[in-house]
Design a protein around this motif. Structure first.
Motif, mmCIF file in Angstrom:
data_model
loop_
_atom_site.group_PDB
_atom_site.id
_atom_site.type_symbol
_atom_site.label_atom_id
_atom_site.label_comp_id
_atom_site.label_asym_id
_atom_site.label_seq_id
_atom_site.Cartn_x
_atom_site.Cartn_y
_atom_site.Cartn_z
ATOM 1 N N LYS A 371 0.828 -1.208 0.000
ATOM 2 C CA LYS A 371 0.000 0.000 0.000
ATOM 3 C C LYS A 371 0.862 1.258 0.000
ATOM 4 O O LYS A 371 0.499 2.264 -0.612
ATOM 5 C CB LYS A 371 -0.937 -0.011 1.210
ATOM 6 N N ARG A 375 0.632 4.129 -2.871
ATOM 7 C CA ARG A 375 0.460 5.552 -2.565
ATOM 8 C C ARG A 375 1.580 6.381 -3.185
ATOM 9 O O ARG A 375 1.329 7.462 -3.727
ATOM 10 C CB ARG A 375 0.419 5.763 -1.052
ATOM 11 N N ALA A 415 -14.958 -6.354 0.812
ATOM 12 C CA ALA A 415 -15.080 -5.552 2.031
ATOM 13 C C ALA A 415 -15.652 -6.377 3.171
ATOM 14 O O ALA A 415 -15.365 -6.137 4.349
ATOM 15 C CB ALA A 415 -15.957 -4.334 1.767
ATOM 16 N N GLU A 420 -9.465 -2.981 4.989
ATOM 17 C CA GLU A 420 -9.797 -1.826 4.146
ATOM 18 C C GLU A 420 -9.737 -2.221 2.674
ATOM 19 O O GLU A 420 -8.751 -2.760 2.189
ATOM 20 C CB GLU A 420 -8.805 -0.695 4.422
ATOM 21 N N GLU A 421 -10.841 -1.972 1.946
ATOM 22 C CA GLU A 421 -10.899 -2.306 0.528
ATOM 23 C C GLU A 421 -10.205 -1.217 -0.289
ATOM 24 O O GLU A 421 -10.291 -0.029 0.039
ATOM 25 C CB GLU A 421 -12.353 -2.451 0.084
ATOM 26 N N LEU A 422 -9.551 -1.615 -1.364
ATOM 27 C CA LEU A 422 -8.835 -0.669 -2.209
ATOM 28 C C LEU A 422 -9.807 0.174 -3.020
ATOM 29 O O LEU A 422 -10.862 -0.307 -3.453
ATOM 30 C CB LEU A 422 -7.886 -1.408 -3.161
ATOM 31 N N SER A 423 -9.442 1.427 -3.237
ATOM 32 C CA SER A 423 -10.239 2.286 -4.110
ATOM 33 C C SER A 423 -9.983 1.913 -5.573
ATOM 34 O O SER A 423 -9.093 1.113 -5.889
ATOM 35 C CB SER A 423 -9.878 3.746 -3.873
ATOM 36 N N ASP A 424 -10.762 2.512 -6.452
ATOM 37 C CA ASP A 424 -10.619 2.203 -7.877
ATOM 38 C C ASP A 424 -9.240 2.610 -8.386
ATOM 39 O O ASP A 424 -8.597 1.866 -9.158
ATOM 40 C CB ASP A 424 -11.711 2.931 -8.670
ATOM 41 N N ALA A 425 -8.750 3.763 -7.969
ATOM 42 C CA ALA A 425 -7.423 4.209 -8.401
ATOM 43 C C ALA A 425 -6.333 3.297 -7.877
ATOM 44 O O ALA A 425 -5.362 2.982 -8.585
ATOM 45 C CB ALA A 425 -7.186 5.653 -7.935
ATOM 46 N N HIS A 426 -6.494 2.843 -6.630
ATOM 47 C CA HIS A 426 -5.499 1.944 -6.053
ATOM 48 C C HIS A 426 -5.501 0.593 -6.765
ATOM 49 O O HIS A 426 -4.445 -0.018 -6.970
ATOM 50 C CB HIS A 426 -5.755 1.749 -4.561
ATOM 51 N N GLU A 427 -6.701 0.126 -7.146
ATOM 52 C CA GLU A 427 -6.781 -1.133 -7.883
ATOM 53 C C GLU A 427 -6.104 -1.019 -9.249
ATOM 54 O O GLU A 427 -5.373 -1.936 -9.666
ATOM 55 C CB GLU A 427 -8.244 -1.547 -8.049
ATOM 56 N N SER A 428 -6.343 0.074 -9.941
ATOM 57 C CA SER A 428 -5.709 0.282 -11.253
ATOM 58 C C SER A 428 -4.190 0.320 -11.114
ATOM 59 O O SER A 428 -3.467 -0.276 -11.922
ATOM 60 C CB SER A 428 -6.223 1.572 -11.894
#
Length: 1009
Positions: A371, A375, A415, A420-428
Motif C-alpha cells: 500500500k 500511494r 469488504a 480496508e478495501e482498495l479504491s478504484d485508483a489503487h486497484e488500477s
C-alpha cells in the motif's frame, strides 16, 4: 627500475637502504633522479649540482632540460602498462617509508631532503613535475601516517610497561623503560613535523591546482587520512577542503569528494563529529544527484543513503520527496541507487513498530508495504512510468515485488472479509504494478531507455524459475481477476497481457486444461463487451500467444478462436447491412452526413487491408503459397491516414528480400508508377507546404491562439513529410522528386529543415553525383520561376535573394572536406554553366544567354572547389565586351571573381552605390596581366590537357555540325593561356587533367575551339 614497470619489492628497498648507510649522498642522489625521471624528464642531477647548487637552481636546471612542447608524461599515459607503473610508483614510496621506520627515517637528513625535493617540484611551472611530485608527497604523507599510528600503539604500550615496572621495581630497568618512552615521544614529534611540512608545503598549494588530476589526488588522499587517523584529521579544519571541492568544475574532483565522504558517513562513530560540516554542505550534496556526470550523480545518491541511515533527521521531507523521483530517471545505476533510498526509507517494514492491520494474516507486513508503494506511485503522478519504478526497486525489493499471491489476494478481497478495501485508483495502480513485475521477472531486462544488462547463468536460472512461478499462480487466479474487472477497459487490457509471459507447457503437464477453458471464456466475454482498441489488441495478442502450433493446447485454443471469429463475422454482416441501408437513405439528404458515414467505415477498412497485406507479406517471406495482391490498392490516396499507410507499404514492399522465391517477386519488387509518384508529390505540396497559407486565412482569433492545435497540426505535417522523404531516401520514388521538396528548405527551415537536411544527407550517401544533379535541378526550377513577365531576372527581388540563400544553404551541407565533395561540386558547376549558356546565339554579343544570371547562383559553390580546379579557367574576349549588354554581362564578372578571389575579396566586386565593378581584386588583375592582351572577360571550364571535347559528363543536345569554327587569333591566345596555366600547377597536380570532369558547355564548345 620502477619506471620500466617492474614491481617494487622489499629487496629493492633493502638494497637502497644499505647503499644509503654506506654513502647517503650517492644513494640520495639516485633517489632524487628516480623522482625526476618518473616525471618524464630526461635530465640528471649530478653530484656537483647536488653539492654546489641551491635547491631552486637545481629545479630550474631540470626545467630547462624538460621538453616544454611534450605534454605527455608517465602518470597520464593510458594502457595497462602505465597503469601498473603508477601503482608500483605509489607502492615503492609506501615500502620505502615502512622499511626505513626503524632505522634512517629519523636521521633528520633523509626525510628533510625528500620533502624539500617534492615541495620544490610541486611548485614547478611544469605540469609533469607538479603532478608527479604531488602524488609522491601525498603517498608519502599516507605512509608516514601509518608509521604515526604504529608509534601511537608503541608509545601506549611503553607507557603501560613503565607504569607497571615503576610500581614493582626501581633502578636501571625503570630507567630503560623511561628512555624508551622518551624516544617514542621524540619520534612522534618528528613524525608530526614531517606531516605538517608535507601538508602545508604541498597539499595547501596543490589542492587548488589548475590541473584537475592534481586536485583529485589531494582530495582522495585527505579522505583517506580522515578515515585512517580521525583523531588528528576528523575536524572542520580538514573537512572544509572536501566541502569546498564539492563545487569543483571537474567531475573527477567532485567524485573523489563524494567517495571520501562515503567512507566517513558509513561509520556512525564519525557522524557525531560532523554536525557542522553536514549543516554547511547538506544542500549541495542533495543537489548533486542532478550532476551532469552520471557517476557523480550515482555516488551522491549513495552518500545520501548513508547520511539518511546514520544521521537522524538530516534530510527533510522535501529533500526525500525530491530524491524519491530519481527512480524514474533513464540512467539505470542512478535509478537503482534511488530505488535503494526509496525502499529503505519509505517501503521497508524492517524495524517498524506499527501494529499489523487486522485481517492481514500472513500478508500483513507485505500488504502494508504494498500500500505504501501504491500511494507513492499515485502521488508521483507519473503513471505511465511504472516499469521504471519497478526496475529501480528490483535489486532491493525483488522478493517483495514477486509476492504475487499477496497482490492478487488484495485485489480479490471483498469488504465483507474485513480490512480496508482498495479504491478504484489503487486497484488500477496495483494491476499496473502486477503487470510490470511479471514482465520484469519473465524478461529480465530493463525497460526501454535504460540499456540492456547482460545476464549471467545464475540470473537466467532465476528467470526461468520466476516464469514457472508466474504461470502456476496466474493460471488459476487470472480468470477470477478478468471476471471481476471485465467491465473496466484499462484494467482488463493490463490483465490480458499477463498470459504472454506464461510457460504454456504447464497447462498440459499440470493437467490444468479446465483453467484454460475459464481463461478463454473470460477473454471471449471481454471481446464481446469492449470496442476499445487497447483491449482488443491485448485480446488478439493473447490468442496469438496461446494459439501456437508447437504446444499441446493448440487445438483447444484454435477452436475457441475460430468460434469467436465466426460470431464476430455474423455480427459484422448484420451491422453492415444496417449501415448501408442508413447510408442509402442519407445519400438523398445531407451529403455531409453521408461523407461522415463513409469515412467512419472506410478508414478502418483501409487499415485492416494494410495489416492484411503485411501478414500476407510475412507469409510470402516464409515460402507460403503464392499470394495475389491487387495493385488497385495503391490508387486509394485520398486521406492523410491512407497516405501514411501507402508510404509505409511502398517502403516495405520495395525493400523485402524475396529469398529467391519466384512466386513472391511480383509482390516484393513493386515500385510506384509515374502517375502515383506525381499524386504523392502533389499531396505533399498541398497538405504540407501550401496548406499553411490557406489555414492562416480561415482561422479565427481563438484558433490562432490555440498553441496546442498548432503543434498537433505541425506534428501531422512533419509525419507526412517524413513518410514521403523516406521514399526518396530509399529510392522508392525518383530522386528528382526531391528537387520539389528542396525548394522549401529555406522558407520552412524552422518547421521542416531537419527533415529535408537529413533527406539530403541520405541521398548524398547513396549517390553523390545524382544528389548533386538533384540540387542543381532544384535551383534551375527556382530560377525559371523567378523570371518576370519580360523574361529577365531582377537581382534585387526577394525571390532572387531567397534563391541565392537556398544555394548558400546547399553549399554549407558539403562541409569542410573539399576532396570528399569534389565530384559533387564539379557536377554542380558543370550543370550550372550548361544551363546558364542555354540559348546563346553566337559570340558577337547581340544575343546573350537568357539564363546567364544563373552564374550568380552557382557562385555560392565556388568556395567548395579545390584550388587546382579554380585555376583551370579560360577568358573569352567578345562575350564580355558587348556595349549594349553591360547589365547582362555582370554575372560573368561575379562568377569569375568568385573562382579567382578569396572569400574576403568578393565584397570588392560591389561598389558603394551597388554597381558591379568591372575589375574584381588585385589578385584578379595580377592574374589577368599574365594572360594575352586580347583575353579579358568571360570564362568557361575547359580541360587543361588538351582542347578536345571528350569527358566523363554528357554533352548538351547541340550537334557538332551546328557549332561555329573558332577565330584563329582566339585559338592561339587560348593555347598560350592554357600553357601558362599548366606551368603554374604543382608537379603533384599534373595528373588532374586525366580525371577532371569540368567541360565547356556543349552549346558553345564549337565556337570556342
Amino acid at each position: 627500475m620502477e619506471q620500466n614497470g617492474v614491481e617494487p619489492n622489499n629487496s629493492v628497498v633493502d638494497d637502497w637502504v644499505e647503499a644509503y648507510k654506506q654513502d647517503r649522498n650517492v644513494a640520495l642522489l639516485d633517489l632524487i633522479n628516480f623522482f625526476i625521471q618518473c616525471s618524464g624528464c630526461q635530465g640528471m642531477v649530478t653530484a656537483e649540482m647536488f653539492e654546489s647548487l641551491h635547491k631552486k637552481d637545481v629545479m630550474l636546471k631540470m626545467t630547462e632540460n624538460f621538453d616544454e612542447g611534450d605534454e605527455d608524461y608517465p602518470l597520464i599515459r593510458t594502457g595497462p602498462y602505465w597503469k601498473k607503473f603508477k601503482a608500483n610508483f605509489c607502492e615503492f614510496i609506501a615500502v620505502l617509508v615502512q622499511q626505513c621506520q626503524c632505522s634512517i627515517l629519523y636521521d633528520s637528513y633523509l626525510m628533510d631532503t625528500i620533502i624539500s625535493l617534492l615541495t620544490g617540484l610541486a611548485d614547478s611551472m611544469v605540469r609533469a613535475f607538479r603532478h608527479t611530485s604531488t602524488l609522491a608527497a601525498m603517498k608519502l604523507l599516507t605512509a608516514v601516517l601509518s608509521v604515526r599510528l604504529n608509534l601511537d600503539v608503541n608509545k601506549h604500550n611503553a607507557q603501560r610497561l613503565y607504569e607497571v615496572e615503576k610500581k614493582r621495581i626501581s633502578g636501571k630497568r625503570t630507567n630503560y623503560r623511561l628512555d624508551q618512552l622518551e624516544r617514542k615521544r621524540k619520534e612522534l614529534l618528528e613524525i608530526q613535523n614531517m606531516m605538517n611540512a608535507i601538508f602545508k608545503g604541498t597539499f595547501l598549494n596543490r589542492y587548488r591546482d589548475v590541473v584537475p588530476e592534481i586536485r583529485a589526488t589531494c582530495i582522495e588522499e585527505i579522505g583517506s587520512w580522515i578515515k585512517t587517523y580521525p583523531d588528528a584529521f576528523l575536524n572542520d579544519s580538514y573537512l572544509k577542503y572536501i566541502g569546498w571541492m564539492l563545487y569543483d568544475k571537474q567531475a573527477e574532483v567532485r567524485l573523489k569528494c563524494l567517495l571520501g565522504l562515503q567512507g566517513i558517513y558509513s561509520r556512525k562513530e564519525f557522524v557525531s563529529r560532523m554536525d557542522l560540516f553536514t549543516i554547511r554542505f547538506k544542500d549541495r550534496i542533495v543537489s548533486m544527484p542532478l550532476d551532469k556526470d552520471h557517476e557523480v550523480a550515482v555516488q551522491a545518491m549513495k552518500l545520501l543513503m548513508l547520511m539518511s541511515q546514520n544521521c537522524e533527521d538530516v534530510l527533510s521531507d522535501e529533500d526525500c520527496e525530491t530524491l524519491y523521483q530519481f527512480v524514474y530517471t533513464t540512467h539505470r545505476p542512478l535509478a537503482v541507487a534511488a530505488g535503494e533510498f526509496l525502499y529503505k526509507r519509505l517501503l521497508s517494514h524492517e524495524g517498524d513498530e506499527e501494529v499489523q492491520p487486522k485481517g492481514g494474516g500472513k500478508f500483513g507486513a507485505s500488504t502494508d508495504q504494498l500500500k505504501r508503494l501504491i500511494r507513492f506511485f499515485l502521488d508521483s503522478k507519473l503513471h505511465k512510468h511504472v516499469a521504471y519504478l519497478i526496475d529501480s526497486l528490483w535489486d532491493w525489493a525483488g522478493n517483495f515485488l514477486k509476492d504475487w499471491e499477496c497482490m492478487t489476494t488484495l485485489l480479490l478481497k471483498n469488504a465483507e472479509e474485513g480490512g480496508e478495501e482498495l479504491s478504484d485508483a489503487h486497484e488500477s495502480a496495483l494491476i499496473e504494478i502486477i503487470l510490470a513485475t511479471v514482465r520484469e521477472a519473465a524478461e529480465g531486462h530493463p525497460p526501454v531507455g535504460r540499456g540492456a544488462a547482460k545476464k549471467v547463468i545464475k540470473e537466467k536460472k532465476i528467470q526461468l524459475e520466476d516464469c514457472t512461478k508466474i504461470t502456476e499462480h496466474f493460471i488459476m487466479v487470472l480468470p477470477q481477476l478478468l471476471a471481476k474487472y471485465s467491465t473496466d477497459a484499462q484494467k482488463a487490457a493490463n490483465l490480458l497481457q499477463i498470459p504472454q509471459y506464461y510457460d504454456l507447457d504447464v497447462y498440459s503437464t499440470g493437467h490444468l486444461e479446465k483453467h484454460l477453458d475459464a481463461l478463454l471464456k473470460e477473454v471471449k466475454d471481454i471481446v464481446d463487451k469492449h470496442s476499445d482498441i487497447s483491449v482488443l489488441e491485448a485480446s488478439s495478442r493473447t490468442y496469438y500467444v496461446l494459439c501456437s502450433k508447437e504446444i499441446a493446447i493448440y487445438s483447444q485454443v484454435d477452436h475457441a478462436r475460430t468460434q469467436l471469429i465466426d460470431e464476430l463475422m455474423g455480427q459484422l454482416n448484420q451491422l453492415l447491412d444496417g449501415f448501408w441501408q442508413k447510408v442509402s437513405v442519407t445519400h438523398c439528404g445531407d451529403k455531409q452526413t453521408y461523407m461522415c458515414f463513409y469515412l467512419q467505415i472506410i478508414l478502418p477498412a483501409l487499415q485492416c487491408t494494410y495489416f492484411s497485406l503485411l501478414w500476407q507479406l510475412a507469409a510470402v517471406s516464409e515460402n507460403s503459397p503464392k499470394v495475389v495482391v491487387s495493385k488497385s490498392f495503391f490508387g486509394f490516396v485520398c486521406l492523410v491516414q491512407a497516405f501514411m499507410i501507402l508510404c509505409d507499404w511502398l517502403l516495405i514492399s520495395s525493400h523485402q528480400d524475396s529469398n529467391n522465391n519466384e512466386e513472391a517477386v511480383g509482390l516484393l519488387d513493386y515500385l510506384p508508377s509515374t502517375s502515383l509518384q506525381e499524386k504523392l508529390l502533389l499531396f505533399i505540396q498541398e497538405h504540407v507546404f501550401m496548406e499553411e497559407e490557406d489555414e492562416s486565412e480561415d482561422l479565427t482569433e481563438e484558433e490562432r491562439k490555440d498553441e496546442s492545435c498548432k503543434l498537433d497540426n505541425l506534428h501531422k505535417k512533419r509525419s507526412l513529410l517524413a513518410a514521403y522523404c523516406k521514399l526518396i531516401a530509399y529510392n522508392v520514388v525518383e530522386m528528382t522528386a526531391a528537387a520539389e521538396i528542396y525548394k522549401y528548405y529555406v522558407k520552412t527551415y524552422n518547421d521542416f529543415g531537419d527533415i529535408i537536411k537529413e533527406t539530403l544527407s541520405k541521398m548524398r550517401h547513396n549517390n553523390k553525383i545524382q544528389s548533386a544533379k538533384t540540387l542543381i535541378l532544384c535551383l534551375q526550377q527556382a530560377h525559371a520561376e523567378s523570371h518576370d513577365s519580360s523574361g529577365s531576372v531582377d537581382f534585387s527581388s526577394a525571390s532572387f535573394t531567397n534563391m541565392k540563400e537556398l544555394a548558400r544553404r546547399f553549399s554549407l551541407t558539403f562541409g569542410w572536406d573539399q576532396v570528399k565533395s569534389r565530384e559533387s561540386v564539379a557536377m554542380i558547376h558543370k550543370e550550372g554553366i550548361e544551363f546558364a549558356f542555354q540559348g546563346a546565339n553566337g559570340v558577337d554579343g547581340k544575343c546573350l544567354p537568357p539564363n546567364l544570371s544563373f552564374l550568380l547562383i552557382i557562385s555560392e559553390f565556388s568556395n567548395k572547389l579545390l584550388k587546382p580546379d579554380k585555376r583551370l579557367t579560360v577568358y573569352f574576349e567578345k562575350l564580355i565586351q558587348t556595349q549594349n549588354a553591360e547589365y547582362r554581362r555582370r554575372p560573368l564578372i561575379w562568377y569569375r571573381n568568385s573562382l579567382l578571389a578569396n572569400e574576403d575579396d568578393e565584397s570588392s566586386v560591389l561598389g558603394s552605390s551597388g554597381e558591379w565593378s568591372p575589375v574584381g581584386t588585385s589578385k584578379t588583375s595580377s592574374f589577368k596581366r599574365k594572360l594575352s592582351n586580347g583575353m579579358k572577360a568571360s570564362l568557361f571550364w575547359t580541360s587543361s590537357s588538351s582542347l578536345s571535347v571528350t569527358g566523363s559528363l554528357p554533352e548538351t543536345g547541340q550537334t557538332e555540325a551546328t557549332r561555329k569554327a573558332p577565330e584563329p587569333q582566339c585559338a592561339s591566345q587560348l593555347a598560350c593561356a592554357a600553357g601558362k596555366s599548366r606551368k603554374r600547377l604543382k608537379s603533384q597536380e599534373m595528373h588532374l587533367q586525366e580525371h577532371l570532369t569540368f567541360l565547356c558547355p556543349g552549346g558553345l564548345r564549337g565556337r570556342c575551339w
